[in-house]
Design a protein around this motif. Structure first.
Motif, mmCIF file in Angstrom:
data_model
loop_
_atom_site.group_PDB
_atom_site.id
_atom_site.type_symbol
_atom_site.label_atom_id
_atom_site.label_comp_id
_atom_site.label_asym_id
_atom_site.label_seq_id
_atom_site.Cartn_x
_atom_site.Cartn_y
_atom_site.Cartn_z
ATOM 1 N N ALA A 222 0.516 -0.818 -0.289
ATOM 2 C CA ALA A 222 0.160 0.390 0.122
ATOM 3 C C ALA A 222 1.048 1.184 0.440
ATOM 4 C CB ALA A 222 -0.982 0.092 1.091
ATOM 5 N N LYS A 223 2.030 1.480 0.603
ATOM 6 C CA LYS A 223 3.092 1.850 0.879
ATOM 7 C C LYS A 223 3.774 2.777 -1.549
ATOM 8 C CE LYS A 223 4.898 2.166 4.786
ATOM 9 N NZ LYS A 223 5.363 1.776 5.989
ATOM 10 N N THR A 224 4.058 3.418 -1.364
ATOM 11 C CA THR A 224 4.920 4.247 -2.430
ATOM 12 C C THR A 224 5.849 3.409 -2.211
ATOM 13 O OG1 THR A 224 5.797 6.448 -1.102
ATOM 14 C CG2 THR A 224 3.749 6.764 -3.018
ATOM 15 N N ALA A 225 6.864 3.042 -3.471
ATOM 16 C CA ALA A 225 8.492 3.226 -3.364
ATOM 17 C C ALA A 225 9.098 3.458 -2.041
ATOM 18 C CB ALA A 225 8.891 2.772 -4.453
ATOM 19 N N LEU A 226 9.052 5.436 -2.201
ATOM 20 C CA LEU A 226 9.482 5.749 -1.807
ATOM 21 C C LEU A 226 9.360 5.466 -0.340
ATOM 22 C CD1 LEU A 226 11.529 8.534 -1.567
ATOM 23 C CD2 LEU A 226 9.952 9.801 -2.011
ATOM 24 N N ALA A 227 8.238 5.732 0.019
ATOM 25 C CA ALA A 227 7.621 5.221 1.408
ATOM 26 C C ALA A 227 8.480 4.417 2.254
ATOM 27 C CB ALA A 227 5.940 5.764 1.855
ATOM 28 N N ASP A 241 19.279 12.064 1.151
ATOM 29 C CA ASP A 241 18.144 11.921 0.163
ATOM 30 C C ASP A 241 17.460 10.402 0.086
ATOM 31 O OD1 ASP A 241 15.852 11.803 -1.469
ATOM 32 O OD2 ASP A 241 16.771 14.219 -2.608
ATOM 33 N N PRO A 242 16.147 9.425 0.030
ATOM 34 C CA PRO A 242 16.195 8.513 -0.707
ATOM 35 C C PRO A 242 15.914 8.325 -1.869
ATOM 36 C CG PRO A 242 13.936 9.690 0.591
ATOM 37 C CD PRO A 242 15.492 10.910 1.139
ATOM 38 N N ARG A 243 15.628 9.454 -2.730
ATOM 39 C CA ARG A 243 14.824 9.524 -4.181
ATOM 40 C C ARG A 243 16.517 9.361 -5.082
ATOM 41 N NH1 ARG A 243 11.908 14.800 -4.582
ATOM 42 N NH2 ARG A 243 13.588 14.685 -2.395
ATOM 43 N N LYS A 244 17.353 9.866 -4.215
ATOM 44 C CA LYS A 244 19.226 10.002 -4.840
ATOM 45 C C LYS A 244 19.737 8.076 -4.511
ATOM 46 C CE LYS A 244 24.133 10.930 -4.403
ATOM 47 N NZ LYS A 244 25.434 12.483 -4.060
ATOM 48 N N THR A 245 19.607 7.155 -3.231
ATOM 49 C CA THR A 245 18.940 6.455 -2.641
ATOM 50 C C THR A 245 18.847 5.532 -3.671
ATOM 51 O OG1 THR A 245 19.507 7.021 -1.031
ATOM 52 C CG2 THR A 245 19.923 4.208 -1.320
ATOM 53 N N LEU A 246 17.561 5.202 -4.049
ATOM 54 C CA LEU A 246 16.558 4.569 -4.982
ATOM 55 C C LEU A 246 17.058 5.039 -6.402
ATOM 56 C CD1 LEU A 246 13.395 5.334 -3.204
ATOM 57 C CD2 LEU A 246 14.292 2.737 -3.542
ATOM 58 N N GLY A 247 17.491 6.204 -6.728
ATOM 59 C CA GLY A 247 17.973 6.194 -8.348
ATOM 60 C C GLY A 247 19.598 5.271 -8.485
ATOM 61 N N ALA A 248 20.132 4.828 -7.048
ATOM 62 C CA ALA A 248 21.168 4.007 -7.566
ATOM 63 C C ALA A 248 20.343 2.965 -7.733
ATOM 64 C CB ALA A 248 21.869 4.300 -6.905
ATOM 65 N N PHE A 249 18.915 2.401 -7.550
ATOM 66 C CA PHE A 249 18.345 1.116 -8.464
ATOM 67 C C PHE A 249 17.016 0.917 -8.933
ATOM 68 C CE2 PHE A 249 20.447 0.088 -4.376
ATOM 69 C CZ PHE A 249 20.896 -1.026 -3.823
ATOM 70 N N LEU A 250 18.021 2.487 -10.048
ATOM 71 C CA LEU A 250 17.205 2.158 -11.057
ATOM 72 C C LEU A 250 16.233 2.293 -11.363
ATOM 73 C CD1 LEU A 250 18.622 -1.097 -13.343
ATOM 74 C CD2 LEU A 250 19.714 1.384 -12.832
ATOM 75 N N PHE A 251 15.240 3.527 -9.750
ATOM 76 C CA PHE A 251 14.405 4.380 -9.824
ATOM 77 C C PHE A 251 14.415 5.652 -10.293
ATOM 78 C CE2 PHE A 251 13.915 1.113 -7.337
ATOM 79 C CZ PHE A 251 12.290 0.753 -6.794
ATOM 80 N N ARG A 252 13.506 6.127 -11.536
ATOM 81 C CA ARG A 252 13.454 6.857 -12.267
ATOM 82 C C ARG A 252 12.664 7.341 -12.185
ATOM 83 N NH1 ARG A 252 19.550 6.289 -12.831
ATOM 84 N NH2 ARG A 252 20.043 4.484 -13.832
ATOM 85 N N ASP A 253 12.886 9.387 -11.655
ATOM 86 C CA ASP A 253 11.951 10.153 -11.539
ATOM 87 C C ASP A 253 11.121 9.824 -10.752
ATOM 88 O OD1 ASP A 253 13.749 11.696 -13.157
ATOM 89 O OD2 ASP A 253 12.401 10.626 -14.758
ATOM 90 N N ASN A 254 9.840 10.126 -11.561
ATOM 91 C CA ASN A 254 8.512 9.761 -10.550
ATOM 92 C C ASN A 254 8.484 7.900 -10.433
ATOM 93 O OD1 ASN A 254 7.591 12.284 -10.114
ATOM 94 N ND2 ASN A 254 6.409 11.844 -12.490
ATOM 95 N N ASP A 255 9.141 7.821 -10.786
ATOM 96 C CA ASP A 255 8.743 5.960 -10.358
ATOM 97 C C ASP A 255 9.168 5.636 -8.732
ATOM 98 O OD1 ASP A 255 9.009 5.302 -12.744
ATOM 99 O OD2 ASP A 255 11.064 4.415 -13.001
ATOM 100 N N VAL A 256 9.434 6.914 -8.135
ATOM 101 C CA VAL A 256 9.421 6.503 -6.374
ATOM 102 C C VAL A 256 7.834 6.856 -6.073
ATOM 103 C CG1 VAL A 256 12.412 7.409 -6.589
ATOM 104 C CG2 VAL A 256 10.593 8.943 -6.206
ATOM 105 N N PHE A 257 7.716 7.586 -6.328
ATOM 106 C CA PHE A 257 5.742 7.650 -5.969
ATOM 107 C C PHE A 257 4.958 6.484 -6.942
ATOM 108 C CE2 PHE A 257 7.679 11.919 -6.561
ATOM 109 C CZ PHE A 257 8.283 12.235 -5.353
ATOM 110 N N LYS A 258 5.453 5.514 -7.006
ATOM 111 C CA LYS A 258 4.108 4.153 -7.057
ATOM 112 C C LYS A 258 4.550 3.758 -6.020
ATOM 113 C CE LYS A 258 6.027 3.163 -12.132
ATOM 114 N NZ LYS A 258 7.185 1.926 -12.909
ATOM 115 N N LYS A 259 2.649 3.196 -6.044
ATOM 116 C CA LYS A 259 2.451 2.082 -4.782
ATOM 117 C C LYS A 259 3.444 0.875 -5.303
ATOM 118 C CE LYS A 259 -0.496 4.288 -2.489
ATOM 119 N NZ LYS A 259 -1.889 4.101 -2.359
ATOM 120 N N VAL A 260 3.835 0.446 -4.433
ATOM 121 C CA VAL A 260 5.066 -1.022 -4.060
ATOM 122 C C VAL A 260 3.650 -1.611 -5.109
ATOM 123 C CG1 VAL A 260 5.331 -2.879 -3.022
ATOM 124 C CG2 VAL A 260 6.199 -0.814 -2.917
ATOM 125 N N SER A 261 2.786 -1.942 -5.063
ATOM 126 C CA SER A 261 2.057 -3.359 -5.405
ATOM 127 C C SER A 261 1.521 -2.729 -7.554
ATOM 128 C CB SER A 261 0.348 -2.935 -4.828
ATOM 129 O OG SER A 261 -0.249 -1.438 -5.578
#
Length: 344
Positions: A222-227, A241-261
């Protein structure tokens, strides 16, 4: 399971006709195919390689190195010719000499002929996980986990029957068994997701462990990737910045706001590894960790695990991956019982 893989390999090798395979199983490709066709979407190229995966990987690296060298050489030639052209244009403006104009046109034609008509584009690297590092270390005798007399039944079926073993220090352990032998059930009991019908599990004193679940059910869908990443307990650098960390794992731009589902299976795997690599864990418990990953990501994770100074408990059918993990023990589960413990 392994028996099924061996059967399939033999079937493909012995098949009298042609076979077209789409697979990320590198060992399977090594053992069955004679040619690899690569769709390189990064460089918009179609490439053919003779041999299996290992042959492909070695030749691919050589091809990229050669491509990069040829690109650099052409760039040097281009700069040299452009500098010469600029000087001749200056001379043509200063001196009233028709020969200077001819020299300018000759150099322009040479640039067109030797550079522009044969232009080599700089090869692009495929997106891959970077800055990947597992943290945590232990000494050789420290108890990581002890399983004592663990049994588990579902309905009338015994899944685990009086299982005993322990992991200490920097053990690299493979938990092996056929499908349905109880591997994932045992892992869930060790991590506290299931309770045994009898027996105990003891995690060593002050031991922190990280867990990769095969079904990714350790993630809150139910959470976003970022949360989800930000809620990871024991983050090493919570101020980063967690967005920077997730960027290293290929989460680009608004990908971090996608729900895990909404994430693909590969994205969920990368999210779990983003969490694990930003914790301090003396023990990593990995249940089919390379499933749903492309080969580049698998190579990156393997390299990082080889540098890890803690203990590993692994369930995997990825033989190429297992061949790199420097296993020193194999625990074999058969009909819910630990039949043998192999020292390798």
């Amino acid at each position: 399971d392994f028996k099924g893989l061996y059967w399939l390999e033999k079937f493909v090798r012995d098949f009298p006709g042609g076979v077209l395979v789409v697979s990320h199983d590198r060992k399977f490709l090594d053992n069955t195919v004679t040619r690899i066709l690569e769709l390189d979407s990064t460089n918009h190229a179609f490439n053919q390689y003779v041999g299996g995966y290992s042959d492909y990987y070695a030749q691919k690296q050589k091809d990229l190195e050669k491509w990069e060298y040829l690109y650099e050489q052409q760039q040097k030639k281009k700069k040299k010719l452009e500098l010469r052209l600029a000087l001749k244009k200056q001379e043509a403006q200063v001196y009233d000499d028709p020969r200077k104009g001819k020299q300018v046109r000759a150099i322009e034609k040479r640039i067109e002929r030797e550079v522009e008509d044969r232009e080599i584009f700089q090869p692009k690297s495929q997106w891959k996980i970077n800055r990947l590092s597992f943290s945590g270390q232990t000494n050789s005798g420290k108890l990581m986990v002890r399983v004592s007399g663990v049994s588990k039944r579902f309905s009338n079926r015994t899944i685990l029957d009086d299982v005993d073993f322990e992991i200490r220090g920097k053990d690299h352990v493979l938990l092996r068994g056929e499908n349905g032998s109880g591997k994932t059930t045992l892992i869930k009991i060790i991590t506290g997701q299931l309770q045994p019908d009898s027996g105990t599990v003891k995690i060593g004193d002050n031991v922190h462990y990280g867990y990769f679940a095969q079904e990714h059910d350790i993630l809150n869908h139910a959470k976003t990737a970022l949360a989800e990443f930000s809620s990871t307990p024991g983050l090493k650098n919570p101020q980063t910045d967690p967005r920077k960390t997730l960027g290293a794992f290929l989460f680009r731009d608004n990908d971090v706001f996608k729900k895990v589902s909404q994430l693909s299976l590969g994205e969920r795997v990368r999210l779990i590894f983003a969490k694990l690599t930003n914790q301090e864990n003396e023990l990593l418990i990995l249940d089919e960790p390379t499933n749903h990953l492309d080969t580049m990501s698998r190579e990156a994770i393997e390299k990082s695990l080889l540098d890890y100074s803690g203990a590993l408990l692994i369930v995997s059918h990825d033989r190429y991956f297992l061949g790199k993990m420097k296993l020193n023990r194999i625990i074999n589960l058969e009909n819910g019982v630990v039949k043998e413990v192999y020292e390798t």
